[in-house]
Motif scaffolding. Structure first.
Motif, PDB file in Angstrom:
ATOM      1  N   GLY A 440      -5.548   1.992   9.302  1.00  0.00           N
ATOM      2  CA  GLY A 440      -4.409   2.883   9.517  1.00  0.00           C
ATOM      3  C   GLY A 440      -4.144   3.849   8.389  1.00  0.00           C
ATOM      4  N   ARG A 499       5.488   1.004   2.392  1.00  0.00           N
ATOM      5  CA  ARG A 499       5.466   0.855   3.849  1.00  0.00           C
ATOM      6  C   ARG A 499       4.076   1.141   4.405  1.00  0.00           C
ATOM      7  NH1 ARG A 499      10.688   3.220   3.581  1.00  0.00           N
ATOM      8  NH2 ARG A 499       9.849   5.302   4.003  1.00  0.00           N
ATOM      9  N   ILE A 500       3.412   2.177   3.855  1.00  0.00           N
ATOM     10  CA  ILE A 500       2.052   2.499   4.311  1.00  0.00           C
ATOM     11  C   ILE A 500       1.094   1.366   3.981  1.00  0.00           C
ATOM     12  CG2 ILE A 500       0.116   4.101   4.034  1.00  0.00           C
ATOM     13  CD1 ILE A 500       2.133   6.294   3.401  1.00  0.00           C
ATOM     14  N   GLU A 503       1.695  -1.785   6.121  1.00  0.00           N
ATOM     15  CA  GLU A 503       1.152  -1.642   7.471  1.00  0.00           C
ATOM     16  C   GLU A 503      -0.364  -1.817   7.461  1.00  0.00           C
ATOM     17  OE1 GLU A 503       0.444  -1.017  11.454  1.00  0.00           O
ATOM     18  OE2 GLU A 503       2.269  -1.615  10.397  1.00  0.00           O
ATOM     19  N   ARG A 506      -1.058  -5.445   7.064  1.00  0.00           N
ATOM     20  CA  ARG A 506      -0.811  -6.186   8.318  1.00  0.00           C
ATOM     21  C   ARG A 506      -2.036  -6.077   9.227  1.00  0.00           C
ATOM     22  NH1 ARG A 506       0.161  -5.454  13.301  1.00  0.00           N
ATOM     23  NH2 ARG A 506       0.104  -3.177  13.126  1.00  0.00           N
ATOM     24  N   ARG A 507      -2.608  -4.879   9.315  1.00  0.00           N
ATOM     25  CA  ARG A 507      -3.800  -4.685  10.147  1.00  0.00           C
ATOM     26  C   ARG A 507      -4.975  -5.489   9.582  1.00  0.00           C
ATOM     27  NH1 ARG A 507      -4.365   0.724  12.944  1.00  0.00           N
ATOM     28  NH2 ARG A 507      -2.263   1.562  13.219  1.00  0.00           N
TER      29      ARG A 507
END
Length: 569
Positions: A440, A499-500, A503, A506-507
């Motif tokens: 992402g 936040r980036i 994320e 998380r991926r």
């Protein structure tokens, strides 16, 4: 070089026959009378011997060229092999070795010590070996011609060997100390340059100037000590050779007058004495290089003698698959004997679970996760991967099952895509882009000046901390390992970048066994299990809600973290 030695052995003989047979009309030896003109034809004999001298000179030049060329090429290839093998050996030594060694000293060994050996090959290799081979032949010939005179000429050899041995030992010790001080100097330089931003921020340039000058002066003193020994050695050898030559000429002249040898044979003896002196004089000239190279070889030998503490079993297993199930069984570990960092740690992580490790600084969290890719081995206990002790598995297999995302995201000089592709051997640009998309961060990379072709400076200096971390996450994504280790990956990031990164993490961790170290407990509240470490012990284990309900160490950490957030806001 052996052929050159033969030529050097024959070189004085045409001149001997010119003096004895051309000038003094003495008969030729029986074995040569059929090959050379009779001394009665003096001009013809002189021409033949002159041609022989010219031929030997040409052969000497040709053999010197080809012999030195082959020797130097072989020597330089050998030095290249040493440098390559040393680098490969250093890479495979355990982390405990690299913690003990200063990086500046390692660079001094890879650079300066190897260069010293190269200097030795260039300086000592040319002609020295041929002269040494020739000495053996000269001694044999002199003993056959006149053993008494031979003993007089050779009497200087033991004295020269004694002087060479004495000074060589002292030079080796002096240059070893000089190389050690030089290694310490480069270690200091590397430390200062690596932290130059701190030096400048606190205005400590003058202080570091003094530290550098103090260390450089120690290196200078050691080098001057070695140079003084070298300066003493060269004239001493010259004096001994002068005395030996004078004695040989006097005694040889008495032998000629007594009729024991001819004037030509005296000339051969003196030429041989000069030939025996050549390697000694050459050694005296390059004594410093020899001393340095000996010390450099010892320093390189110290590294080659180091054995990695992480060893692979001869019959190491390579399973066909890996689920990522981890189990620690009473694991204890310490970097130094008697100083245990982890003590009797036991826990179980099922495939796909996320386990957080929390605790105060120095509790042993980073040490614990470093045992999984076998950067270190437990001093006692077992770490199991899918039911196998890690020490039973092939080291390459173990490390291929683990992806790391560290607090300090490390990148190399090169393009962004090359840094991402570093995570998997043989990966190319397309695979790197696919990994970035999966993590992402594709849009973030595309937003850089040259996208995936943006060049990264040394240690990622041209990227922000968040950008480096995103590259590190994409690299881990490309590795596609079943186990992911996250060592405070969001530390020091601003809220937007965090936040980036969160994320992307998380991926990365979906479906993978994940161990995450975090000081900010709010980032791990959703973990399947949280391990609380205190002074190397697992003092609590459970989910966020379970641990809060226990009012133990985790409860204290949680409340202190909330207080710190409230204070900062």
């Amino acid at each position: 070089m052996a052929a050159k030695a033969v030529v050097l052995l024959l070189a004085p003989w045409p001149l001997k026959f010119i003096i004895d047979s051309v000038i003094f009309r003495k008969p030729l030896p029986h074995g040569l009378s059929g090959f050379l003109p009779d001394p009665s034809h003096s001009l013809a004999l002189l021409n033949t011997l002159g041609i022989a001298m010219l031929a030997l000179g040409l052969m000497d030049a040709a053999l010197s060229y080809w012999g030195n060329r082959l020797l130097l090429r072989t020597g330089q290839h050998a030095i290249f092999d040493i440098r390559r093998d040393l680098f490969a050996h250093m890479q495979r030594l355990s982390l405990s070795f690299h913690r003990r060694q200063k990086s500046g000293d390692i660079m001094a060994r890879l650079g300066g010590d190897i260069q010293t050996l190269q200097d030795f090959v260039v300086s000592a290799g040319t002609n020295l070996s041929a002269h040494l081979l020739t000495m053996v032949g000269m001694i044999v010939v002199m003993l056959i011609v006149d053993w008494r005179f031979a003993l007089v000429v050779m009497a200087v050899v033991p004295l020269l060997l004694f002087i060479m041995q004495r000074y060589s030992a002292r030079l080796r010790i002096a240059f070893r100390r000089a190389r050690q001080k030089e290694g310490e100097l480069w270690g200091k330089v590397q430390e200062i340059i690596a932290n130059v931003h701190v030096v400048q921020a606190y205005g400590r340039e003058a202080h570091e100037d003094e530290r550098f000058a103090e260390q450089a002066e120690k290196s200078l003193d050691a080098t001057l000590e070695a140079s003084d020994l070298q300066v003493q050695f060269t004239p001493l050898v010259g004096l001994v050779m002068a005395l030996a030559t004078g004695a040989a000429v006097w005694y040889g002249a008495t032998r000629v007058l007594a009729g024991s040898i001819t004037a030509g044979e005296l000339l051969v003896f003196l030429a041989y004495l000069r030939g025996m002196a050549s390697p000694v004089r050459q050694f005296a000239k390059i004594a410093g290089v020899v001393g340095k190279s000996s010390a450099a070889a010892e320093r390189l030998g110290e590294v080659f003698s180091e054995a990695s503490e992480i060893r692979e079993a001869p019959d190491a297993l390579i399973p066909s698959t890996c689920k990522g199930q981890l189990q620690f069984r009473s694991v204890s570990f310490g970097y130094h004997p008697g100083d245990m960092v982890l003590q009797n740690v036991s826990f179980h992580v099922k495939p796909g679970q996320t386990v957080a490790l929390v605790g105060a600084t120095g509790a042993g969290k980073s040490t614990l996760v470093s045992l999984i890719p076998r950067f270190h081995d437990p001093l006692s206990g077992q770490i199991m991967l899918d039911g196998h002790d890690l020490r039973e598995l092939a080291l390459d297999f173990v490390r291929s099952q683990v992806a790391l995302v560290l607090q300090e995201a490390l990148v190399f000089s090169g393009a962004i895509w090359e840094n991402i592709a570093y995570g998997l051997a043989g990966a190319g640009r397309d695979e790197a882009i696919a990994a970035a998309q999966a993590a992402g961060i594709h849009e973030l990379v595309e937003g850089l000046p040259d996208g995936y072709d943006t060049l990264v400076g040394e240690r990622g200096a041209t990227l922000s901390g968040g950008q480096r971390q995103c590259v590190s996450i994409a690299r881990a994504m490309l590795r596609n390992a079943p186990i992911v280790i996250l060592d405070e990956p969001t530390s020091g990031l601003d809220a937007f970048t965090e936040r980036i990164v969160m994320e992307a993490l998380r991926r990365l961790t979906v479906g993978r066994t994940t161990l995450i170290i975090a000081h900010r407990l709010a980032t791990v509240t959703g973990a399947d299990a949280i391990l609380v470490l205190d002074q190397g012990h697992v003092v609590q284990m459970g989910t966020h809600e379970q641990l809060l309900a226990q009012s133990g160490r985790y409860f204290d950490l949680w409340n202190s973290g909330r207080s710190a957030v409230a204070l900062s806001s």
